[in-house]
Design a protein around this motif. Structure first.
Motif, PDB file in Angstrom:
ATOM      1  N   MET A   1       0.859  -1.202   0.000  1.00  0.00           N
ATOM      2  CA  MET A   1       0.000   0.000   0.000  1.00  0.00           C
ATOM      3  C   MET A   1       0.884   1.237   0.000  1.00  0.00           C
ATOM      4  SD  MET A   1      -2.973  -1.380   0.037  1.00  0.00           S
ATOM      5  CE  MET A   1      -2.395  -2.891  -0.720  1.00  0.00           C
ATOM      6  N   THR A   2       0.460   2.210  -0.721  1.00  0.00           N
ATOM      7  CA  THR A   2       1.294   3.411  -0.810  1.00  0.00           C
ATOM      8  C   THR A   2       0.471   4.647  -0.449  1.00  0.00           C
ATOM      9  OG1 THR A   2       0.692   3.622  -3.114  1.00  0.00           O
ATOM     10  CG2 THR A   2       2.760   2.511  -2.648  1.00  0.00           C
TER      11      THR A   2
ATOM     12  N   ASN B   1     -12.253  12.239   3.141  1.00  0.00           N
ATOM     13  CA  ASN B   1     -11.978  12.184   4.571  1.00  0.00           C
ATOM     14  C   ASN B   1     -13.308  11.986   5.312  1.00  0.00           C
ATOM     15  OD1 ASN B   1     -11.426  12.917   7.303  1.00  0.00           O
ATOM     16  ND2 ASN B   1      -9.608  14.034   6.597  1.00  0.00           N
ATOM     17  N   PRO B   2     -13.377  11.014   6.217  1.00  0.00           N
ATOM     18  CA  PRO B   2     -14.671  10.724   6.863  1.00  0.00           C
ATOM     19  C   PRO B   2     -15.259  11.893   7.655  1.00  0.00           C
ATOM     20  CG  PRO B   2     -12.871   9.460   7.875  1.00  0.00           C
ATOM     21  CD  PRO B   2     -12.332  10.067   6.622  1.00  0.00           C
TER      22      PRO B   2
ATOM     23  N   ASN C   1     -11.929  17.768  14.799  1.00  0.00           N
ATOM     24  CA  ASN C   1     -11.830  16.452  14.194  1.00  0.00           C
ATOM     25  C   ASN C   1     -12.463  15.398  15.107  1.00  0.00           C
ATOM     26  OD1 ASN C   1     -10.855  14.275  12.708  1.00  0.00           O
ATOM     27  ND2 ASN C   1      -8.964  15.364  12.200  1.00  0.00           N
ATOM     28  N   CYS C   2     -12.123  15.484  16.388  1.00  0.00           N
ATOM     29  CA  CYS C   2     -12.675  14.530  17.363  1.00  0.00           C
ATOM     30  C   CYS C   2     -14.184  14.730  17.503  1.00  0.00           C
ATOM     31  CB  CYS C   2     -12.000  14.710  18.718  1.00  0.00           C
ATOM     32  SG  CYS C   2     -10.249  14.280  18.689  1.00  0.00           S
TER      33      CYS C   2
ATOM     34  N   ARG D   1     -16.002  13.131  14.726  1.00  0.00           N
ATOM     35  CA  ARG D   1     -16.042  11.676  14.903  1.00  0.00           C
ATOM     36  C   ARG D   1     -16.983  11.274  16.035  1.00  0.00           C
ATOM     37  NH1 ARG D   1     -11.276   9.620  11.999  1.00  0.00           N
ATOM     38  NH2 ARG D   1     -10.556  11.427  10.855  1.00  0.00           N
TER      39      ARG D   1
ATOM     40  N   VAL E   1      -6.894  12.145  21.912  1.00  0.00           N
ATOM     41  CA  VAL E   1      -7.951  12.225  20.904  1.00  0.00           C
ATOM     42  C   VAL E   1      -9.059  11.186  21.096  1.00  0.00           C
ATOM     43  CG1 VAL E   1      -6.673  13.456  19.123  1.00  0.00           C
ATOM     44  CG2 VAL E   1      -6.406  10.986  19.313  1.00  0.00           C
ATOM     45  N   ARG E   2      -8.695   9.975  21.432  1.00  0.00           N
ATOM     46  CA  ARG E   2      -9.740   8.960  21.576  1.00  0.00           C
ATOM     47  C   ARG E   2     -10.582   9.210  22.822  1.00  0.00           C
ATOM     48  NH1 ARG E   2      -9.242   5.868  17.321  1.00  0.00           N
ATOM     49  NH2 ARG E   2      -7.248   4.994  16.699  1.00  0.00           N
TER      50      ARG E   2
ATOM     51  N   GLN F   1      -4.355  -4.246   6.333  1.00  0.00           N
ATOM     52  CA  GLN F   1      -3.274  -3.331   6.029  1.00  0.00           C
ATOM     53  C   GLN F   1      -3.886  -1.947   5.907  1.00  0.00           C
ATOM     54  OE1 GLN F   1      -1.164  -4.779   2.542  1.00  0.00           O
ATOM     55  NE2 GLN F   1       0.579  -5.186   3.888  1.00  0.00           N
ATOM     56  N   GLY F   2      -3.059  -0.938   6.076  1.00  0.00           N
ATOM     57  CA  GLY F   2      -3.592   0.418   6.024  1.00  0.00           C
ATOM     58  C   GLY F   2      -3.346   1.085   4.699  1.00  0.00           C
ATOM     59  N   ARG F   3      -4.243   2.034   4.401  1.00  0.00           N
ATOM     60  CA  ARG F   3      -4.024   2.894   3.246  1.00  0.00           C
ATOM     61  C   ARG F   3      -4.153   4.327   3.752  1.00  0.00           C
ATOM     62  NH1 ARG F   3      -7.490   1.583  -1.851  1.00  0.00           N
ATOM     63  NH2 ARG F   3      -5.839   0.075  -2.197  1.00  0.00           N
TER      64      ARG F   3
ATOM     65  N   CYS G   1      -5.275   2.380  11.381  1.00  0.00           N
ATOM     66  CA  CYS G   1      -6.007   2.674  12.621  1.00  0.00           C
ATOM     67  C   CYS G   1      -6.631   4.068  12.594  1.00  0.00           C
ATOM     68  CB  CYS G   1      -5.097   2.529  13.833  1.00  0.00           C
ATOM     69  SG  CYS G   1      -3.869   3.855  14.000  1.00  0.00           S
ATOM     70  N   ASP G   2      -6.150   4.922  11.701  1.00  0.00           N
ATOM     71  CA  ASP G   2      -6.690   6.280  11.513  1.00  0.00           C
ATOM     72  C   ASP G   2      -6.440   7.207  12.700  1.00  0.00           C
ATOM     73  OD1 ASP G   2      -7.868   8.207   9.883  1.00  0.00           O
ATOM     74  OD2 ASP G   2      -9.833   7.924  10.807  1.00  0.00           O
ATOM     75  N   LEU G   3      -5.469   6.892  13.523  1.00  0.00           N
ATOM     76  CA  LEU G   3      -5.125   7.837  14.590  1.00  0.00           C
ATOM     77  C   LEU G   3      -4.571   9.129  13.982  1.00  0.00           C
ATOM     78  CD1 LEU G   3      -5.375   7.712  17.675  1.00  0.00           C
ATOM     79  CD2 LEU G   3      -2.926   7.256  17.787  1.00  0.00           C
TER      80      LEU G   3
ATOM     81  N   GLY H   1      -5.592  10.425  11.275  1.00  0.00           N
ATOM     82  CA  GLY H   1      -6.776  11.186  10.867  1.00  0.00           C
ATOM     83  C   GLY H   1      -7.417  11.899  12.038  1.00  0.00           C
ATOM     84  N   LEU H   2      -7.377  11.269  13.191  1.00  0.00           N
ATOM     85  CA  LEU H   2      -7.985  11.844  14.384  1.00  0.00           C
ATOM     86  C   LEU H   2      -7.168  13.026  14.895  1.00  0.00           C
ATOM     87  CD1 LEU H   2     -10.469  11.206  16.055  1.00  0.00           C
ATOM     88  CD2 LEU H   2      -9.174   9.468  17.266  1.00  0.00           C
TER      89      LEU H   2
ATOM     90  N   PHE I   1      -6.029  10.949   6.437  1.00  0.00           N
ATOM     91  CA  PHE I   1      -6.795   9.906   7.111  1.00  0.00           C
ATOM     92  C   PHE I   1      -6.348   8.563   6.541  1.00  0.00           C
ATOM     93  CE2 PHE I   1      -9.884   8.619   3.833  1.00  0.00           C
ATOM     94  CZ  PHE I   1      -9.788   9.678   2.944  1.00  0.00           C
TER      95      PHE I   1
ATOM     96  N   GLU J   1      -7.433   4.223   6.092  1.00  0.00           N
ATOM     97  CA  GLU J   1      -8.485   3.219   6.195  1.00  0.00           C
ATOM     98  C   GLU J   1      -7.862   1.832   6.173  1.00  0.00           C
ATOM     99  OE1 GLU J   1     -11.137   3.809   2.924  1.00  0.00           O
ATOM    100  OE2 GLU J   1      -9.707   3.074   1.463  1.00  0.00           O
TER     101      GLU J   1
END
Lengths: 385, 293, 89
Positions: free
Chosen positions: B1-2, B13-14, B39-40, B43, B187-188, C18-20, C68-70, C72-73, C81, C83
């Motif tokens: 993955m790249t 972006n979600p 951002n948090c 979410r 953040v979480r 795996q992450g992207r 894990c998208d941390l 992104g957070l 971000f 996924e």
């Protein structure tokens, strides 16, 4: 036009102006009110706090006038007709949100039962010295509408009118009572619901996506929405564009603020409400408003008894001024006499409109009591000689 | 993955559906913590499942005061310090709305302090998110009611010397039913706290300690936003249920984080309905509280 | 979880993720939060600049990202971000 009959206390009553103002608000459909105790206006919210639970309204006594004056804006954006009530010192604190209401075009009614000032002044005694503050008190340039009742009956009737105007023009309306009118008790006739004229809020019929909060689709005033209806709109006190987003440039300022001014100024003749009598062949016209208009009538009678030809013009809507009417009168009389409970506020505007074509004579009074009618009579006689 | 450079066909972006993307980029400086909190928050909204048409956001004035303008909700950018009373009117006039106040420490604690304490006392059913960057950012870094002692600010060039407010203690003592503090590093936990606070009936208060790299960190020679985040990571101690009187923040000292208060109390509208029903009986029709099943 | 789904789970092949990573380079202000707090050390800042003069992040160690998208957070600028991509053995 829909009147909620629950809010209409049809019948003949014996009410003071403060209580009549409350009943007018209820009849107009006001269902949210916020206030902070202050003499001589408190009776309005005392009655609201007793009446609202029976008709589905919410009253909250906030921690100060800053809070009251913005809570009513919040309620307006949730779709309710709303009102706050105060007197001079509280009115000073509310200026911030009169400006926000003007900028965001939020329909809301501010009641000011005027007392003597400046500062704490004369808490229990009358004044009319907040008239310029009502017009210009918040920073920046804007226009508002201000009404001045002169009886408890008018406190009822014109409170409804204040709500109607706020909805029609999406503007904060100042309901400028005074201590005398507020505490004077007279007969008040409340009509049947179907006899009342109540203006509903004009919510947009455009679906989300096809609607812009500050785009004027028709006339002068944008259509309104309320929170929770899916429009995802943004409201800001910053200068904004048609989308409602901040726009920090002179073009956006010119477009927005020009319209805020023009929607009132260019409709002044339509908004105007006044009572004119005996002006056709008058040498002198007495221009007055609020309680002073009733005191002035005594002065007019005294002057007439001595041969003066006096007409009267009572302003019901003081801001915006009925400029056309005042110019017309200025062109045909020797003088316009303006008694008011201050040292010259409305008189200055009259003088400007008279434009040197006639003399404008102020009959000042600092407040604390009403004018001595003889002072008004003397002023009339002096200029009619 | 790249690594993928975002293009038309790449997923969005979600958080974008929750933001007014037509207003990006936002005004916040590089390394500012406010964006992370937003951002948090986005979410927290995603996972809370609320109908977003019924969520309203209210801000006052200042850097954090700009949050309302960036969220794709019914949003209100009000006057300095007055977001809470505006939100009070909004919520009471339509209790069906989920109302969140999002503003900064200067706005909510100084000029708006009176409104904060009374909304907490009344238990108005709103959530207040207070991003505490410990000074006035928008106006150039002046000392504020949350500036720790000895910290340099533009109007405290020799260091702050007033006792700052301990925000959780303030909210707790005024009656807030939910009080938490996190930093922009957490953040979480912050996301979870926002979700919990919004679900909690009554006045909930979350303090989020966040960097102002341009004015606080730089002027105090504390590095940049990332250095502040590392400090939060190193010096934060989680103490759920800690007594709020013990959670003061000293200049570059330990930061106690966690959920301090979670209790039940009737909301303003519940108390109003209770009182009026008790006194007026059948003459009173209970007003909607937004908490009906 | 019901007995049926538990049984189903047992039958399923073992999953691996795996992450992207997605980066909007022009939105990035180079704060470095994502790089610093990536739990797997998968990100680094580019040596190149974006149009605003910042160094955006890139996935330097592909195998380390699990989506894990941390990042992104943490991102204050909504510029990154990630996924999870399911990879079946």
């Amino acid at each position: 036009m829909t009147v909620d009959p629950k809010g209409v206390l049809t019948g003949h009553h014996y009410l003071d102006g403060d209580h009549a103002c409350c009943e007018g608000a209820l009849a107009a459909g006001c269902r949210f009110a916020a206030g902070y105790p202050i003499t001589p206006s408190t009776e309005v919210v005392e009655r609201i706090s007793a009446r609202f639970p029976m008709i589905g309204g919410v009253f909250i006594q906030m921690e100060d006038e800053l809070a009251s004056s913005i809570a009513v804006l919040g309620a307006a954006w949730a779709g309710k007709k709303s009102m706050t009530v105060t007197s001079g010192p509280g009115f000073s604190l509310m200026m911030e949100h009169i400006g926000l209401a003007a900028m965001t075009e939020t329909p809301v009614v501010f009641v000011n039962v005027q007392r003597g000032g400046p500062s704490t002044g004369l808490p229990t005694l009358p004044g009319q010295a907040d008239m310029m503050q009502a017009r210009w008190g918040s920073h920046g340039d804007y226009e508002i509408i201000a009404l001045c009742p002169n009886s408890p009956q008018e406190c009822f009737d014109l409170t409804i009118e204040a709500f109607n105007l706020s909805e029609k023009y999406r503007v904060p309306v100042m309901f400028m009572m005074d201590e005398c009118v507020g505490h004077m008790t007279e007969r008040v006739i409340i009509p049947k619901p179907e006899e009342l004229h109540v203006v509903d809020r004009k919510f947009t019929s455009r679906p989300p996506g096809e609607y812009l909060p500050y785009k004027v689709y028709d006339g002068w005033v944008p259509e309104m929405v309320k929170a929770g209806d899916g429009y995802r709109f943004h409201i800001t006190g910053l200068t904004h564009n048609e989308v409602g987003y901040p726009a920090m440039n002179w073009q956006a300022q010119e477009k927005l603020v020009r319209r805020l001014i023009d929607k009132i100024r260019k409709n002044a003749d339509e908004i105007a409400m006044y009572e004119e009598a005996d002006t056709e062949d008058a040498d002198v016209v007495v221009l007055s408003y609020g309680i002073t208009s009733r005191v002035a009538m005594r002065g007019v009678e005294m002057a007439r008894a001595q041969g003066a030809k006096v007409g009267t013009l009572r302003l019901i809507v003081v801001w915006p001024m009925p400029e056309t009417k005042i110019r017309e009168i200025a062109g045909k009389v020797k003088a316009i006499v303006v008694p008011e409970m201050n040292y010259g506020q409305v008189a200055l505007e009259v003088e400007r409109l008279a434009g040197g074509r006639t003399q404008t004579v102020l009959v000042p009074h600092g407040g604390g009591t009403v004018h001595d009618p003889e002072a008004i009579a003397r002023a009339i006689l002096e200029v009619s000689r | 993955m790249t690594t993928q450079v975002a293009e038309a066909n790449t997923p969005i972006n979600p958080v974008e559906p929750f933001l007014r993307m037509d207003r990006m980029p936002h005004i916040w400086c590089p390394g500012c913590g406010i964006g992370t909190t937003v951002n948090c928050f986005a979410r927290a909204l995603t996972s809370s499942g609320y109908d977003l048409d019924k969520v309203a956001i209210v801000s006052g004035i200042g850097c954090t005061g700009r949050v309302a303008g960036y969220l794709n909700l019914d949003s209100f950018h009000t006057t300095h310090g007055r977001a809470i009373p505006f939100a009070t009117g909004l919520k009471l006039a339509n209790p069906e709305l989920k109302v969140v106040v999002y503003s900064g420490d200067g706005d909510l604690i100084a000029i708006g302090g009176n409104h904060l304490i009374h909304a907490a006392r009344r238990n108005i059913d709103i959530t207040v998110v207070c991003v505490n960057n410990m000074l006035y950012g928008m106006t150039g870094g002046q000392v504020g009611p949350a500036t720790p002692n000895t910290a340099i600010a533009s109007t405290a060039p020799y260091g702050a010397f007033e006792q700052p407010f301990n925000l959780p203690f303030l909210a707790d003592s005024c009656g807030a039913v939910y009080v938490a503090r996190w930093t922009s590093y957490h953040v979480r936990q912050m996301t979870r706290a926002m979700r919990e606070a919004m679900a909690k009936p009554g006045f909930s208060f979350i303090e989020i300690v966040a960097p102002c790299p341009t004015l606080y960190q730089r002027r105090n020679r504390l590095g940049d936003g990332l250095d502040a985040m590392k400090y939060y990571k190193q010096r934060s101690t989680r103490k759920d249920g800690a007594s709020t009187r013990d959670v003061d923040i000293d200049f570059q000292g330990d930061i106690v984080v966690g959920k301090f208060i979670d209790r039940e109390r009737p909301t303003f509208l519940q108390a109003m309905n209770h009182r009026f029903t008790e006194r007026l009986g059948s003459r009173y029709t209970p007003y909607p509280t937004g908490l009906e099943d | 979880m019901s007995a049926a789904t538990q049984a189903g789970a047992v039958k399923k092949k073992k999953k691996k993720y795996q992450g992207r990573i997605y980066v909007d380079r022009e939105r990035c202000k180079g704060c470095g939060f994502c790089v610093e707090f990536c739990p797997f050390g998968a990100l680094e800042l580019e040596t190149d600049y974006n149009a605003k003069g910042y160094h955006p992040p890139f996935l330097a160690h592909e195998d380390k990202c699990n989506g894990c998208d941390l990042c992104g957070l943490y991102c204050p600028d909504f510029a990154i971000f990630s996924e999870k991509i399911r990879v079946e053995d």
